[in-house]
Write a protein that holds these residues in place. Structure first.
Motif, PDB file in Angstrom:
ATOM      1  N   GLU A   1      62.549  45.305  39.894  1.00  0.00           N
ATOM      2  CA  GLU A   1      61.344  46.129  39.832  1.00  0.00           C
ATOM      3  C   GLU A   1      60.298  45.359  39.054  1.00  0.00           C
ATOM      4  O   GLU A   1      60.605  44.755  38.034  1.00  0.00           O
ATOM      5  CB  GLU A   1      61.616  47.476  39.170  1.00  0.00           C
ATOM      6  N   ASN A   2      59.092  45.362  39.541  1.00  0.00           N
ATOM      7  CA  ASN A   2      58.059  44.510  39.004  1.00  0.00           C
ATOM      8  C   ASN A   2      56.805  45.341  38.776  1.00  0.00           C
ATOM      9  O   ASN A   2      56.330  45.994  39.702  1.00  0.00           O
ATOM     10  CB  ASN A   2      57.763  43.389  40.005  1.00  0.00           C
ATOM     11  N   PHE A   3      56.280  45.337  37.555  1.00  0.00           N
ATOM     12  CA  PHE A   3      55.078  46.116  37.281  1.00  0.00           C
ATOM     13  C   PHE A   3      54.300  45.495  36.135  1.00  0.00           C
ATOM     14  O   PHE A   3      54.861  44.775  35.309  1.00  0.00           O
ATOM     15  CB  PHE A   3      55.406  47.582  36.998  1.00  0.00           C
ATOM     16  N   LEU A   4      53.001  45.763  36.083  1.00  0.00           N
ATOM     17  CA  LEU A   4      52.139  45.202  35.048  1.00  0.00           C
ATOM     18  C   LEU A   4      52.036  46.126  33.844  1.00  0.00           C
ATOM     19  O   LEU A   4      51.930  45.669  32.710  1.00  0.00           O
ATOM     20  CB  LEU A   4      50.736  44.938  35.620  1.00  0.00           C
ATOM     21  N   TRP A   5      52.029  47.431  34.076  1.00  0.00           N
ATOM     22  CA  TRP A   5      51.908  48.385  32.980  1.00  0.00           C
ATOM     23  C   TRP A   5      52.796  49.599  33.237  1.00  0.00           C
ATOM     24  O   TRP A   5      53.193  49.871  34.376  1.00  0.00           O
ATOM     25  CB  TRP A   5      50.455  48.843  32.781  1.00  0.00           C
ATOM     26  N   GLY A   6      53.080  50.309  32.151  1.00  0.00           N
ATOM     27  CA  GLY A   6      53.813  51.565  32.247  1.00  0.00           C
ATOM     28  C   GLY A   6      53.227  52.570  31.269  1.00  0.00           C
ATOM     29  O   GLY A   6      52.803  52.205  30.166  1.00  0.00           O
ATOM     30  N   VAL A   7      53.171  53.834  31.664  1.00  0.00           N
ATOM     31  CA  VAL A   7      52.675  54.906  30.795  1.00  0.00           C
ATOM     32  C   VAL A   7      53.831  55.857  30.520  1.00  0.00           C
ATOM     33  O   VAL A   7      54.399  56.443  31.448  1.00  0.00           O
ATOM     34  CB  VAL A   7      51.494  55.661  31.440  1.00  0.00           C
TER      35      VAL A   7
ATOM     36  N   SER B   1      58.805  62.116  28.925  1.00  0.00           N
ATOM     37  CA  SER B   1      59.847  62.482  29.891  1.00  0.00           C
ATOM     38  C   SER B   1      60.087  61.395  30.937  1.00  0.00           C
ATOM     39  O   SER B   1      61.129  61.381  31.590  1.00  0.00           O
ATOM     40  CB  SER B   1      59.486  63.785  30.599  1.00  0.00           C
ATOM     41  N   ARG B   2      59.146  60.474  31.111  1.00  0.00           N
ATOM     42  CA  ARG B   2      59.266  59.444  32.139  1.00  0.00           C
ATOM     43  C   ARG B   2      58.274  58.334  31.840  1.00  0.00           C
ATOM     44  O   ARG B   2      57.344  58.496  31.049  1.00  0.00           O
ATOM     45  CB  ARG B   2      58.965  60.016  33.522  1.00  0.00           C
ATOM     46  N   ILE B   3      58.493  57.192  32.509  1.00  0.00           N
ATOM     47  CA  ILE B   3      57.543  56.082  32.443  1.00  0.00           C
ATOM     48  C   ILE B   3      56.989  55.869  33.853  1.00  0.00           C
ATOM     49  O   ILE B   3      57.734  55.544  34.782  1.00  0.00           O
ATOM     50  CB  ILE B   3      58.206  54.796  31.927  1.00  0.00           C
ATOM     51  N   THR B   4      55.699  56.097  34.009  1.00  0.00           N
ATOM     52  CA  THR B   4      55.023  55.858  35.283  1.00  0.00           C
ATOM     53  C   THR B   4      54.541  54.420  35.296  1.00  0.00           C
ATOM     54  O   THR B   4      53.868  53.969  34.371  1.00  0.00           O
ATOM     55  CB  THR B   4      53.836  56.820  35.459  1.00  0.00           C
ATOM     56  N   ARG B   5      54.875  53.684  36.351  1.00  0.00           N
ATOM     57  CA  ARG B   5      54.602  52.256  36.428  1.00  0.00           C
ATOM     58  C   ARG B   5      53.476  51.955  37.411  1.00  0.00           C
ATOM     59  O   ARG B   5      53.220  52.723  38.324  1.00  0.00           O
ATOM     60  CB  ARG B   5      55.872  51.512  36.841  1.00  0.00           C
ATOM     61  N   SER B   6      52.859  50.804  37.215  1.00  0.00           N
ATOM     62  CA  SER B   6      51.791  50.382  38.125  1.00  0.00           C
ATOM     63  C   SER B   6      52.307  50.244  39.557  1.00  0.00           C
ATOM     64  O   SER B   6      51.562  50.462  40.514  1.00  0.00           O
ATOM     65  CB  SER B   6      51.196  49.051  37.662  1.00  0.00           C
ATOM     66  N   SER B   7      53.570  49.918  39.712  1.00  0.00           N
ATOM     67  CA  SER B   7      54.149  49.782  41.048  1.00  0.00           C
ATOM     68  C   SER B   7      54.206  51.108  41.794  1.00  0.00           C
ATOM     69  O   SER B   7      54.352  51.133  43.017  1.00  0.00           O
ATOM     70  CB  SER B   7      55.569  49.201  40.949  1.00  0.00           C
ATOM     71  N   GLN B   8      54.073  52.227  41.070  1.00  0.00           N
ATOM     72  CA  GLN B   8      54.135  53.549  41.684  1.00  0.00           C
ATOM     73  C   GLN B   8      52.763  54.086  42.076  1.00  0.00           C
ATOM     74  O   GLN B   8      52.668  55.176  42.638  1.00  0.00           O
ATOM     75  CB  GLN B   8      54.821  54.536  40.725  1.00  0.00           C
ATOM     76  N   ALA B   9      51.711  53.345  41.771  1.00  0.00           N
ATOM     77  CA  ALA B   9      50.359  53.812  42.073  1.00  0.00           C
ATOM     78  C   ALA B   9      50.147  53.902  43.583  1.00  0.00           C
ATOM     79  O   ALA B   9      50.599  53.049  44.344  1.00  0.00           O
ATOM     80  CB  ALA B   9      49.328  52.876  41.455  1.00  0.00           C
ATOM     81  N   ASP B  10      49.439  54.943  44.020  1.00  0.00           N
ATOM     82  CA  ASP B  10      49.134  55.105  45.436  1.00  0.00           C
ATOM     83  C   ASP B  10      48.008  54.171  45.878  1.00  0.00           C
ATOM     84  O   ASP B  10      48.006  53.675  47.003  1.00  0.00           O
ATOM     85  CB  ASP B  10      48.731  56.550  45.731  1.00  0.00           C
ATOM     86  N   LEU B  11      47.066  53.941  44.985  1.00  0.00           N
ATOM     87  CA  LEU B  11      45.914  53.106  45.309  1.00  0.00           C
ATOM     88  C   LEU B  11      45.837  51.938  44.341  1.00  0.00           C
ATOM     89  O   LEU B  11      46.042  52.105  43.142  1.00  0.00           O
ATOM     90  CB  LEU B  11      44.618  53.919  45.241  1.00  0.00           C
ATOM     91  N   PHE B  12      45.538  50.753  44.877  1.00  0.00           N
ATOM     92  CA  PHE B  12      45.368  49.556  44.050  1.00  0.00           C
ATOM     93  C   PHE B  12      44.298  48.683  44.681  1.00  0.00           C
ATOM     94  O   PHE B  12      44.306  48.436  45.883  1.00  0.00           O
ATOM     95  CB  PHE B  12      46.671  48.765  43.949  1.00  0.00           C
TER      96      PHE B  12
ATOM     97  N   VAL C   1      51.653  53.235  25.847  1.00  0.00           N
ATOM     98  CA  VAL C   1      51.322  52.445  27.023  1.00  0.00           C
ATOM     99  C   VAL C   1      51.974  51.076  26.856  1.00  0.00           C
ATOM    100  O   VAL C   1      51.835  50.435  25.813  1.00  0.00           O
ATOM    101  CB  VAL C   1      49.797  52.294  27.191  1.00  0.00           C
ATOM    102  N   ILE C   2      52.722  50.643  27.858  1.00  0.00           N
ATOM    103  CA  ILE C   2      53.383  49.342  27.846  1.00  0.00           C
ATOM    104  C   ILE C   2      52.512  48.382  28.652  1.00  0.00           C
ATOM    105  O   ILE C   2      52.324  48.567  29.857  1.00  0.00           O
ATOM    106  CB  ILE C   2      54.778  49.435  28.481  1.00  0.00           C
ATOM    107  N   PHE C   3      51.982  47.370  28.002  1.00  0.00           N
ATOM    108  CA  PHE C   3      51.057  46.446  28.683  1.00  0.00           C
ATOM    109  C   PHE C   3      50.817  45.209  27.837  1.00  0.00           C
ATOM    110  O   PHE C   3      50.608  45.345  26.632  1.00  0.00           O
ATOM    111  CB  PHE C   3      49.723  47.165  28.938  1.00  0.00           C
ATOM    112  N   PRO C   4      50.826  44.035  28.407  1.00  0.00           N
ATOM    113  CA  PRO C   4      51.314  43.727  29.749  1.00  0.00           C
ATOM    114  C   PRO C   4      52.832  43.619  29.721  1.00  0.00           C
ATOM    115  O   PRO C   4      53.415  43.223  28.718  1.00  0.00           O
ATOM    116  CB  PRO C   4      50.677  42.377  30.052  1.00  0.00           C
ATOM    117  N   TYR C   5      53.477  43.946  30.822  1.00  0.00           N
ATOM    118  CA  TYR C   5      54.934  43.957  30.881  1.00  0.00           C
ATOM    119  C   TYR C   5      55.435  42.654  31.498  1.00  0.00           C
ATOM    120  O   TYR C   5      55.041  42.288  32.600  1.00  0.00           O
ATOM    121  CB  TYR C   5      55.416  45.134  31.730  1.00  0.00           C
TER     122      TYR C   5
END
Length: 231
Positions: free
Chosen positions: A93-99, A103-114, A169-173
Motif C-alpha cells: 500500500e502506497n500513500f503520501l499522507w494519512g489523516v 477510529s481510522r486512518i484515511t490515506r491519500s490512496s483512498q481519495a476519489d479525486l486527485f 496528520v501523517i506527512f510525508p509518509y
C-alpha cells in the motif's frame, strides 16, 4: 541522504517518531530499479518534470520521485550528489499522507479525486497536488524544488465533517524502508533520547526489537538521523 539535503515539513501535532517501528516493519513503498532511479536523479538545476507516470522533483542536492497512479505517493528519495538512495520494499500500500481521526486512518490512496499542477515561482518550481475524500477531507500539498538545494513540503487538510475530530496528520509518509543504499549492515540510526544513542544495522534491529519514540517526552529533539557509517 543527509538531513541537510532534505527538509520535510508537516502539520500541527505531527509525530513522525512514534511511527518509526511501523515504517520500518511494513512494506508500503516500491522502488524503481537502481538504473532508473539514478537516471532520473542526475544532478541538475532545480525543477519538476513529468516522466511517464512519475513526477520527478529535482534540486542540486536531492531528488524525489512521486507516483501519479498512486496519487502522489513517494517512490524514491536520492542524494543527487552521491547517488545514495533510500531502498524501499515492494509496494503493498502506497500513500503520501494519512489523516487519523482516532477510529481510522484515511490515506491519500483512498481519495476519489486527485489532480496536480506545476508552476514556476521566483525561487522555486512548485508542485501543487489536491485530493478530495467526499464528505471527509479536502487536502492540498505544496512541494517546492528550491534553488537553495532543498525540497520543501507543506500540507493543508480541511475537515469537511463536523462530527470528525482529527487526531494527527501523517506527512510525508515513507514506509517499508529496507536500507540506505544497497546494504543495511552499515546503516545507523542516531536517536536524541536522553543523552543520545546509536542503533546499528537499523532495519534488522528495529524489526527484532520494535520501539516507540515520543516528542515531547524522552526525546530531546523532534527528529532522528538515518545514515550510513561512512556518511
Amino acid at each position: 541522504l543527509q538531513s541537510q539535503a532534505l527538509r520535510l515539513g508537516g502539520c500541527p501535532r505531527l509525530q513522525p517518531l512514534a511511527l518509526l517501528a511501523l515504517l520500518l516493519a511494513t512494506p508500503f513503498l516500491s522502488l524503481p530499479s537502481i538504473a532508473q532511479a539514478r537516471a532520473a536523479t542526475t544532478p541538475s538545476e532545480h525543477g519538476i518534470s513529468v516522466v511517464g507516470d512519475e513526477i520527478v522533483v529535482q534540486t542540486s542536492t536531492v531528488s524525489m520521485v512521486l507516483s501519479i497512479p498512486e496519487k502522489g505517493a513517494i517512490l524514491n528519495v536520492t542524494n543527487s550528489l552521491t547517488g545514495q538512495y533510500l531502498k524501499l520494499n515492494q509496494s503493498i500500500e502506497n500513500f503520501l499522507w494519512g489523516v487519523d481521526d482516532f477510529s481510522r486512518i484515511t490515506r491519500s490512496s483512498q481519495a476519489d479525486l486527485f489532480n496536480y499542477t506545476i508552476a514556476q515561482g521566483p525561487d522555486s518550481t512548485d508542485l501543487v497536488m489536491a485530493w478530495q475524500v467526499p464528505t471527509l477531507y479536502d487536502v492540498r500539498a505544496l512541494v517546492e524544488a528550491r534553488g537553495d538545494g532543498y525540497i520543501g513540503m507543506k500540507l493543508n487538510v480541511t475537515n469537511l465533517d463536523p462530527g470528525t475530530e482529527i487526531r494527527r496528520v501523517i506527512f510525508p509518509y515513507i514506509g517499508g524502508i529496507q536500507s540506505m543504499g544497497a546494504s543495511s549492515s552499515d546503516d545507523l540510526l542516531s536517536i536524541p533520547e536522553r543523552e543520545g544513542y546509536v542503533i546499528q544495522n537499523v532495519t534488522r534491529s528495529v524489526l527484532s526489537d520494535p520501539t516507540t519514540l515520543e516528542y515531547p517526552g524522552t526525546l530531546s529533539m523532534q527528529y532522528v538521523y538515518f545514515h550510513e557509517l561512512d556518511n
